[in-house]
Scaffold this motif. Structure first.
Motif, PDB file in Angstrom:
ATOM      1  N   LEU A 182      -3.793 -24.280   8.258  1.00 56.82           N
ATOM      2  CA  LEU A 182      -2.891 -24.787   9.293  1.00 56.82           C
ATOM      3  C   LEU A 182      -3.592 -24.868  10.647  1.00 56.82           C
ATOM      4  CD1 LEU A 182       0.010 -25.719   9.689  1.00 56.82           C
ATOM      5  CD2 LEU A 182       0.655 -23.376  10.253  1.00 56.82           C
ATOM      6  N   ALA A 183      -4.434 -23.882  10.994  1.00 60.72           N
ATOM      7  CA  ALA A 183      -5.149 -23.898  12.280  1.00 60.72           C
ATOM      8  C   ALA A 183      -6.115 -25.065  12.344  1.00 60.72           C
ATOM      9  CB  ALA A 183      -5.893 -22.573  12.482  1.00 60.72           C
ATOM     10  N   GLU A 184      -6.847 -25.297  11.249  1.00 60.37           N
ATOM     11  CA  GLU A 184      -7.803 -26.408  11.267  1.00 60.37           C
ATOM     12  C   GLU A 184      -7.076 -27.750  11.294  1.00 60.37           C
ATOM     13  OE1 GLU A 184     -11.706 -27.951   8.784  1.00 60.37           O
ATOM     14  OE2 GLU A 184     -11.173 -25.831   8.914  1.00 60.37           O
ATOM     15  N   HIS A 185      -5.954 -27.853  10.610  1.00 63.70           N
ATOM     16  CA  HIS A 185      -5.175 -29.093  10.625  1.00 63.70           C
ATOM     17  C   HIS A 185      -4.688 -29.394  12.045  1.00 63.70           C
ATOM     18  CE1 HIS A 185      -1.520 -31.603  10.028  1.00 63.70           C
ATOM     19  NE2 HIS A 185      -2.263 -32.173   9.089  1.00 63.70           N
ATOM     20  N   ARG A 186      -4.202 -28.372  12.752  1.00 63.80           N
ATOM     21  CA  ARG A 186      -3.736 -28.580  14.121  1.00 63.80           C
ATOM     22  C   ARG A 186      -4.888 -28.968  15.048  1.00 63.80           C
ATOM     23  NH1 ARG A 186       0.278 -23.286  14.502  1.00 63.80           N
ATOM     24  NH2 ARG A 186       2.068 -24.222  13.405  1.00 63.80           N
ATOM     25  N   ALA A 187      -6.053 -28.343  14.869  1.00 65.63           N
ATOM     26  CA  ALA A 187      -7.212 -28.679  15.695  1.00 65.63           C
ATOM     27  C   ALA A 187      -7.633 -30.128  15.460  1.00 65.63           C
ATOM     28  CB  ALA A 187      -8.372 -27.732  15.393  1.00 65.63           C
ATOM     29  N   ALA A 188      -7.608 -30.556  14.196  1.00 62.86           N
ATOM     30  CA  ALA A 188      -7.983 -31.936  13.879  1.00 62.86           C
ATOM     31  C   ALA A 188      -7.003 -32.918  14.496  1.00 62.86           C
ATOM     32  CB  ALA A 188      -8.048 -32.125  12.361  1.00 62.86           C
ATOM     33  N   GLU A 189      -5.703 -32.599  14.463  1.00 60.98           N
ATOM     34  CA  GLU A 189      -4.706 -33.470  15.085  1.00 60.98           C
ATOM     35  C   GLU A 189      -4.945 -33.593  16.581  1.00 60.98           C
ATOM     36  OE1 GLU A 189      -0.647 -33.337  12.447  1.00 60.98           O
ATOM     37  OE2 GLU A 189      -0.981 -31.664  13.823  1.00 60.98           O
ATOM     38  N   ALA A 190      -5.305 -32.492  17.232  1.00 63.44           N
ATOM     39  CA  ALA A 190      -5.574 -32.524  18.677  1.00 63.44           C
ATOM     40  C   ALA A 190      -6.795 -33.381  18.976  1.00 63.44           C
ATOM     41  CB  ALA A 190      -5.776 -31.108  19.208  1.00 63.44           C
ATOM     42  N   ASP A 191      -7.831 -33.258  18.150  1.00 62.67           N
ATOM     43  CA  ASP A 191      -9.039 -34.054  18.365  1.00 62.67           C
ATOM     44  C   ASP A 191      -8.765 -35.540  18.156  1.00 62.67           C
ATOM     45  OD1 ASP A 191     -10.432 -31.711  18.829  1.00 62.67           O
ATOM     46  OD2 ASP A 191     -10.948 -31.465  16.722  1.00 62.67           O
ATOM     47  N   LEU A 192      -7.964 -35.861  17.162  1.00 64.27           N
ATOM     48  CA  LEU A 192      -7.604 -37.255  16.931  1.00 64.27           C
ATOM     49  C   LEU A 192      -6.825 -37.826  18.109  1.00 64.27           C
ATOM     50  CD1 LEU A 192      -6.593 -37.082  13.166  1.00 64.27           C
ATOM     51  CD2 LEU A 192      -8.467 -38.417  14.120  1.00 64.27           C
TER      52      LEU A 192
END
Length: 254
Positions: free
Chosen positions: A31-41
């Motif tokens: 979940l943490a990596e998914h949220r980080a990826a969404e922020a980067d996108l």
């Protein structure tokens, strides 16, 4: 490598917009990596919007020349030394976004936007004197004492020289990162809001009071080795800095 949950990749799930797999919300790492990826996108989408806006703007009309009224040449209008041709802006902006996408795909949302040859029209070379490290990369940030945006509140020429004394009022500080604590508890770790730099006018030709500025100052140095002036230039560099900060936090300067 990107975190997986039941065969689902966190980064690819964020890119494709697919729903999270069952039980993923209980997987803290996924979940943490998914949220980080969404922020980067989201950062990359913002830059794509800037590119589209820049490409949509019509080029400025060239005024018809006026008949000469005397043999004395008329003074040339002052023009911003940092203005970019539309084509150059589009190429540099596209390169910046592609570098960001390369970082996203290779680092799983936590890698460095480590561009080695971009030129966003900065007034200084993209490479630092210390080791040829590109501004905005994780390695550059790890070895910086100050990376910040601000406004030039005063630009003074030292008498009889080509040297400028530039006063910046900082509006956004990327480095050093200061914990969100009351100012009285920060123990002096916060940089002074007002910064004064003395540089040759050739480093920042045409800079004027009121201009937005982004600077990078290496550790152990008093003066910036990188300047970007004007919102268009700053927006491109801001994307690189923002994308590289997570990786920079893991590095030591050396």
């Amino acid at each position: 490598m990107s975190t997986e949950h039941d065969g689902a990749d966190a980064l690819m799930t964020a890119i494709t917009g697919e729903p999270l797999p069952p039980g993923a919300r209980e997987d803290a790492a996924f979940l943490a990596e998914h949220r980080a990826a969404e922020a980067d996108l989201a950062v990359l989408r913002e830059q794509l919007g800037l590119i589209g806006h820049a490409l949509a703007e019509p080029p400025p009309a060239t005024p018809a020349p006026e008949p000469a009224r005397s043999v004395r040449p008329s003074p040339r209008p002052r023009r911003r030394a940092f203005s970019l041709a539309l084509g150059g802006l589009a190429v540099a902006a596209a390169a910046s976004v592609m570098a960001g996408m390369g970082w996203l795909m290779s680092g799983g949302g936590t890698g460095a936007a480590d561009s080695s040859g971009l030129d966003a029209g900065s007034s200084a070379e993209k490479q630092s004197d210390a080791g040829g490290v590109a501004f905005g990369s994780a390695r550059y940030l790890a070895c910086s004492r100050l990376v910040a945006e601000g406004e030039a509140t005063a630009v003074e020429r030292l008498p009889g020289t080509t040297t400028l004394r530039i006063t910046l009022s900082l509006t956004r500080v990327y480095l050093p990162e200061v914990p969100e604590v009351p100012e009285e508890d920060a123990k002096g770790s916060k940089p002074d809001k007002e910064q004064v730099f003395v540089v040759d006018e050739n480093v920042v030709p045409g800079i004027r009071a009121g201009d937005p500025v982004l600077v990078g100052v290496p550790r152990g140095a008093d003066q910036p080795d990188f300047w970007a002036v004007g919102e268009r230039q700053i927006a491109l560099e801001r994307a690189m800095v923002t994308a590289s900060l997570p990786e920079a936090r893991k590095l030591t300067c050396g």
